[in-house]
Scaffold this motif. Sequence first.
Motif, PDB file in Angstrom:
ATOM      1  N   SER A  13      82.837  -0.138  69.373  1.00  0.00           N
ATOM      2  CA  SER A  13      82.105  -0.837  70.422  1.00  0.00           C
ATOM      3  C   SER A  13      81.953   0.025  71.672  1.00  0.00           C
ATOM      4  N   ILE A  14      82.918   0.880  71.944  1.00  0.00           N
ATOM      5  CA  ILE A  14      82.807   1.780  73.104  1.00  0.00           C
ATOM      6  C   ILE A  14      81.742   2.841  72.855  1.00  0.00           C
ATOM      7  N   PHE A  15      81.772   3.439  71.653  1.00  0.00           N
ATOM      8  CA  PHE A  15      80.798   4.485  71.320  1.00  0.00           C
ATOM      9  C   PHE A  15      79.413   3.912  71.044  1.00  0.00           C
ATOM     10  N   GLY A  16      79.374   2.692  70.535  1.00  0.00           N
ATOM     11  CA  GLY A  16      78.094   2.120  70.127  1.00  0.00           C
ATOM     12  C   GLY A  16      77.606   2.719  68.829  1.00  0.00           C
ATOM     13  N   CYS A  17      78.527   2.975  67.921  1.00  0.00           N
ATOM     14  CA  CYS A  17      78.161   3.575  66.649  1.00  0.00           C
ATOM     15  C   CYS A  17      78.831   2.793  65.523  1.00  0.00           C
ATOM     16  N   GLY A  18      78.650   3.262  64.300  1.00  0.00           N
ATOM     17  CA  GLY A  18      79.194   2.585  63.136  1.00  0.00           C
ATOM     18  C   GLY A  18      80.603   3.043  62.802  1.00  0.00           C
ATOM     19  N   GLN A  19      81.150   2.402  61.790  1.00  0.00           N
ATOM     20  CA  GLN A  19      82.543   2.643  61.411  1.00  0.00           C
ATOM     21  C   GLN A  19      82.764   4.058  60.888  1.00  0.00           C
ATOM     22  N   ARG A  20      81.798   4.578  60.153  1.00  0.00           N
ATOM     23  CA  ARG A  20      81.976   5.900  59.563  1.00  0.00           C
ATOM     24  C   ARG A  20      81.825   7.031  60.570  1.00  0.00           C
ATOM     25  N   LYS A  21      81.340   6.733  61.753  1.00  0.00           N
ATOM     26  CA  LYS A  21      81.132   7.761  62.770  1.00  0.00           C
ATOM     27  C   LYS A  21      82.279   7.876  63.756  1.00  0.00           C
ATOM     28  N   VAL A  22      83.348   7.129  63.553  1.00  0.00           N
ATOM     29  CA  VAL A  22      84.522   7.216  64.423  1.00  0.00           C
ATOM     30  C   VAL A  22      85.579   8.022  63.689  1.00  0.00           C
ATOM     31  N   TRP A  23      85.991   9.140  64.284  1.00  0.00           N
ATOM     32  CA  TRP A  23      87.028   9.985  63.694  1.00  0.00           C
ATOM     33  C   TRP A  23      88.300   9.842  64.507  1.00  0.00           C
ATOM     34  N   MET A  24      89.392   9.581  63.793  1.00  0.00           N
ATOM     35  CA  MET A  24      90.701   9.486  64.439  1.00  0.00           C
ATOM     36  C   MET A  24      91.588  10.589  63.884  1.00  0.00           C
ATOM     37  N   ASN A  25      92.285  11.259  64.774  1.00  0.00           N
ATOM     38  CA  ASN A  25      93.138  12.373  64.377  1.00  0.00           C
ATOM     39  C   ASN A  25      94.235  11.863  63.432  1.00  0.00           C
ATOM     40  N   PRO A  26      94.249  12.321  62.175  1.00  0.00           N
ATOM     41  CA  PRO A  26      95.220  11.779  61.223  1.00  0.00           C
ATOM     42  C   PRO A  26      96.662  12.149  61.542  1.00  0.00           C
ATOM     43  N   SER A  27      96.878  13.204  62.283  1.00  0.00           N
ATOM     44  CA  SER A  27      98.254  13.590  62.602  1.00  0.00           C
ATOM     45  C   SER A  27      98.806  12.803  63.797  1.00  0.00           C
ATOM     46  N   GLU A  28      97.973  12.037  64.489  1.00  0.00           N
ATOM     47  CA  GLU A  28      98.397  11.275  65.663  1.00  0.00           C
ATOM     48  C   GLU A  28      98.244   9.771  65.453  1.00  0.00           C
ATOM     49  N   THR A  29      98.424   9.306  64.230  1.00  0.00           N
ATOM     50  CA  THR A  29      98.207   7.885  63.947  1.00  0.00           C
ATOM     51  C   THR A  29      99.210   6.991  64.668  1.00  0.00           C
ATOM     52  N   SER A  30     100.415   7.479  64.859  1.00  0.00           N
ATOM     53  CA  SER A  30     101.408   6.639  65.536  1.00  0.00           C
ATOM     54  C   SER A  30     101.031   6.395  66.996  1.00  0.00           C
ATOM     55  N   ILE A  31     100.460   7.403  67.654  1.00  0.00           N
ATOM     56  CA  ILE A  31     100.020   7.246  69.047  1.00  0.00           C
ATOM     57  C   ILE A  31      98.809   6.312  69.104  1.00  0.00           C
ATOM     58  N   ILE A  32      97.884   6.486  68.158  1.00  0.00           N
ATOM     59  CA  ILE A  32      96.686   5.650  68.138  1.00  0.00           C
ATOM     60  C   ILE A  32      97.062   4.199  67.848  1.00  0.00           C
ATOM     61  N   ALA A  33      98.058   3.986  67.004  1.00  0.00           N
ATOM     62  CA  ALA A  33      98.462   2.619  66.640  1.00  0.00           C
ATOM     63  C   ALA A  33      99.044   1.861  67.836  1.00  0.00           C
ATOM     64  N   ARG A  34      99.588   2.567  68.808  1.00  0.00           N
ATOM     65  CA  ARG A  34     100.155   1.908  69.986  1.00  0.00           C
ATOM     66  C   ARG A  34      99.104   1.452  70.990  1.00  0.00           C
TER      67      ARG A  34
END
Length: 103
Positions: A13-34
């Motif tokens: 919703s922030i980017f205004g794009c679709g689900q496949r266009k959002v990349w999350m750093n896989p090595s930082e999932t614990s930080i993203i989950a918080r």
Amino acid sequence: MPNLFAQRRMAMSIFGCGQRKVWMNPSETSIIARAKSRADIRRLIGDGLIVDKSKWSARPAWLRAQVMGTEDQLTTFEQRWRLDPIRKRQVHNLPRVNRARGI
């Protein structure tokens, strides 16, 4: 691996794009989950942990194929050289004159 669906939804919703266009750093999932709020997601976007892939530059070969067509993506020199007179005719837009000259 934690479930990051809510974080991905907020980033979409922030980017205004679709689900496949959002990349999350896989090595930082614990930080993203918080991250539980949109402000947290914006901070992660600023840090580069979440990226909008639609803003990534496309590969040069793909861009060339969009402009020239895929028939020019040939591997060997001989295959490309056969198309050179055809390409010259198309570029100069003088088909009869160039055919008469043998170009």
